[in-house]
Design a protein around this motif. Structure first.
Motif, PDB file in Angstrom:
ATOM      1  N   ARG A  69      44.519  42.703  35.334  1.00 34.49           N
ATOM      2  CA  ARG A  69      44.137  44.087  35.646  1.00 34.49           C
ATOM      3  C   ARG A  69      45.329  45.024  35.534  1.00 34.49           C
ATOM      4  NH1 ARG A  69      41.020  45.359  41.094  1.00 34.49           N
ATOM      5  NH2 ARG A  69      42.841  44.283  41.933  1.00 34.49           N
ATOM      6  N   ARG A  70      46.502  44.564  35.941  1.00 38.99           N
ATOM      7  CA  ARG A  70      47.694  45.420  35.870  1.00 38.99           C
ATOM      8  C   ARG A  70      47.966  45.900  34.449  1.00 38.99           C
ATOM      9  NH1 ARG A  70      50.343  40.987  38.433  1.00 38.99           N
ATOM     10  NH2 ARG A  70      49.580  40.979  40.549  1.00 38.99           N
ATOM     11  N   GLU A  71      47.743  44.989  33.483  1.00 36.77           N
ATOM     12  CA  GLU A  71      48.038  45.296  32.082  1.00 36.77           C
ATOM     13  C   GLU A  71      46.779  45.610  31.274  1.00 36.77           C
ATOM     14  OE1 GLU A  71      51.172  45.399  30.866  1.00 36.77           O
ATOM     15  OE2 GLU A  71      51.958  44.901  32.848  1.00 36.77           O
ATOM     16  N   LYS A  72      45.621  45.566  31.918  1.00 35.47           N
ATOM     17  CA  LYS A  72      44.320  45.784  31.249  1.00 35.47           C
ATOM     18  C   LYS A  72      44.096  44.786  30.109  1.00 35.47           C
ATOM     19  CE  LYS A  72      43.126  49.777  33.312  1.00 35.47           C
ATOM     20  NZ  LYS A  72      43.166  49.569  34.720  1.00 35.47           N
ATOM     21  N   THR A  90      29.730  35.909  40.215  1.00 33.27           N
ATOM     22  CA  THR A  90      29.844  35.854  41.665  1.00 33.27           C
ATOM     23  C   THR A  90      30.476  37.146  42.174  1.00 33.27           C
ATOM     24  OG1 THR A  90      32.004  34.788  41.625  1.00 33.27           O
ATOM     25  CG2 THR A  90      30.073  33.335  41.664  1.00 33.27           C
ATOM     26  N   ALA A  91      30.097  37.530  43.380  1.00 33.51           N
ATOM     27  CA  ALA A  91      30.509  38.829  43.939  1.00 33.51           C
ATOM     28  C   ALA A  91      32.022  39.063  43.935  1.00 33.51           C
ATOM     29  CB  ALA A  91      29.936  38.994  45.347  1.00 33.51           C
ATOM     30  N   PRO A  92      32.847  38.142  44.451  1.00 32.96           N
ATOM     31  CA  PRO A  92      34.272  38.484  44.505  1.00 32.96           C
ATOM     32  C   PRO A  92      34.894  38.688  43.121  1.00 32.96           C
ATOM     33  CG  PRO A  92      33.837  36.415  45.687  1.00 32.96           C
ATOM     34  CD  PRO A  92      32.569  36.855  45.047  1.00 32.96           C
ATOM     35  N   LEU A  93      34.560  37.836  42.164  1.00 30.98           N
ATOM     36  CA  LEU A  93      35.144  37.965  40.824  1.00 30.98           C
ATOM     37  C   LEU A  93      34.565  39.167  40.097  1.00 30.98           C
ATOM     38  CD1 LEU A  93      35.289  34.226  39.712  1.00 30.98           C
ATOM     39  CD2 LEU A  93      37.113  35.640  40.653  1.00 30.98           C
ATOM     40  N   ALA A  97      36.628  42.478  38.542  1.00 31.96           N
ATOM     41  CA  ALA A  97      36.532  42.867  37.134  1.00 31.96           C
ATOM     42  C   ALA A  97      35.885  44.243  36.946  1.00 31.96           C
ATOM     43  CB  ALA A  97      35.723  41.828  36.365  1.00 31.96           C
ATOM     44  N   ALA A  98      35.286  44.763  37.989  1.00 32.87           N
ATOM     45  CA  ALA A  98      34.538  46.022  37.885  1.00 32.87           C
ATOM     46  C   ALA A  98      35.435  47.180  37.467  1.00 32.87           C
ATOM     47  CB  ALA A  98      33.868  46.344  39.214  1.00 32.87           C
ATOM     48  N   GLY A  99      34.947  47.926  36.507  1.00 24.79           N
ATOM     49  CA  GLY A  99      35.625  49.141  36.080  1.00 24.79           C
ATOM     50  C   GLY A  99      36.595  48.970  34.939  1.00 24.79           C
ATOM     51  N   TRP A 100      37.286  47.854  34.853  1.00 27.48           N
ATOM     52  CA  TRP A 100      38.234  47.689  33.749  1.00 27.48           C
ATOM     53  C   TRP A 100      37.820  46.576  32.811  1.00 27.48           C
ATOM     54  CZ3 TRP A 100      41.097  43.297  32.776  1.00 27.48           C
ATOM     55  CH2 TRP A 100      41.111  42.336  33.782  1.00 27.48           C
ATOM     56  N   LEU A 101      37.102  45.561  33.317  1.00 27.68           N
ATOM     57  CA  LEU A 101      36.636  44.476  32.451  1.00 27.68           C
ATOM     58  C   LEU A 101      35.134  44.561  32.241  1.00 27.68           C
ATOM     59  CD1 LEU A 101      37.562  41.971  30.893  1.00 27.68           C
ATOM     60  CD2 LEU A 101      37.195  40.631  32.944  1.00 27.68           C
TER      61      LEU A 101
END
Length: 186
Positions: A69-72, A90-93, A97-101
């Motif tokens: 996420r830091r490097e997208k 699954t909810a935590p993963l 990932a939401a918003g960038w992946l």
């Protein structure tokens, strides 16, 4: 990078011990960047998943998501294969990932699936010479053949091709031809 790929091959060959040996060697070097660390974590997660250790697989995926996420970094997750999909649901993963992946729907939270198609781009009119070059590309002519046919230099043809790609918002010959046909330019 080679060690991660070799570990992935060892894992595919059902030799997880050899894969872990290769991955353990990566951490001793200080020159590895985030892309290598993310790919290594994904290979470890795949090994844990194959061994039936879902908790470890999800823990490793969470760490890979945080590092990526830091490097997208999206490509490692796209290249990971189908084994990753049930874990990412699954909810935590999914939240990591939401918003960038994965795309986020403003009202309903995270929306699985492919992103919506891009809005149609306004295409700038092609010059007569660019149109001539594009017609020959559609006939599967090489750059050298187009240059000879139009009595131009190869570099001039390449310049026209770059301009066509830019105006049609594409990156390849085949995409340019398809887009031009969709826009009824050919």
């Amino acid at each position: 990078v080679c060690a991660v790929e070799a570990a992935s091959i060892q894992l595919a060959a059902r030799r997880p011990a050899a894969a872990f040996d290769l991955l353990d060697g990566i951490h001793t070097e200080e020159r590895t960047g985030p892309a290598v660390a993310v790919r290594a974590a994904l290979v470890r997660a795949r090994a844990a998943d194959a061994a039936g250790d879902r908790a470890t697989a999800r823990k490793l995926l969470a760490q890979a998501l945080l590092d990526a996420r830091r490097e997208k970094l999206r490509r490692p997750f796209l290249d990971a294969g189908a084994w990753i999909r049930p874990h990412m649901a699954t909810a935590p993963l999914h939240d990591l990932a939401a918003g960038w992946l994965t795309p986020v729907h403003p009202l309903r939270g995270v929306r699985p699936g492919p992103p919506p198609p891009p809005a149609p781009l306004v295409v700038v009119e092609l010059s007569a010479r660019e149109h001539d070059v594009l017609e020959r590309v559609a006939r599967m002519m090489s750059t050298e053949e187009i240059a000879a046919d139009l009595c131009l230099s190869v570099n001039t043809v390449k310049t026209h091709l770059k301009s066509v790609y830019r105006k049609l918002a594409v990156n390849r010959r085949g995409e340019a031809v398809r887009r031009a046909r969709d826009l009824r330019m050919l």
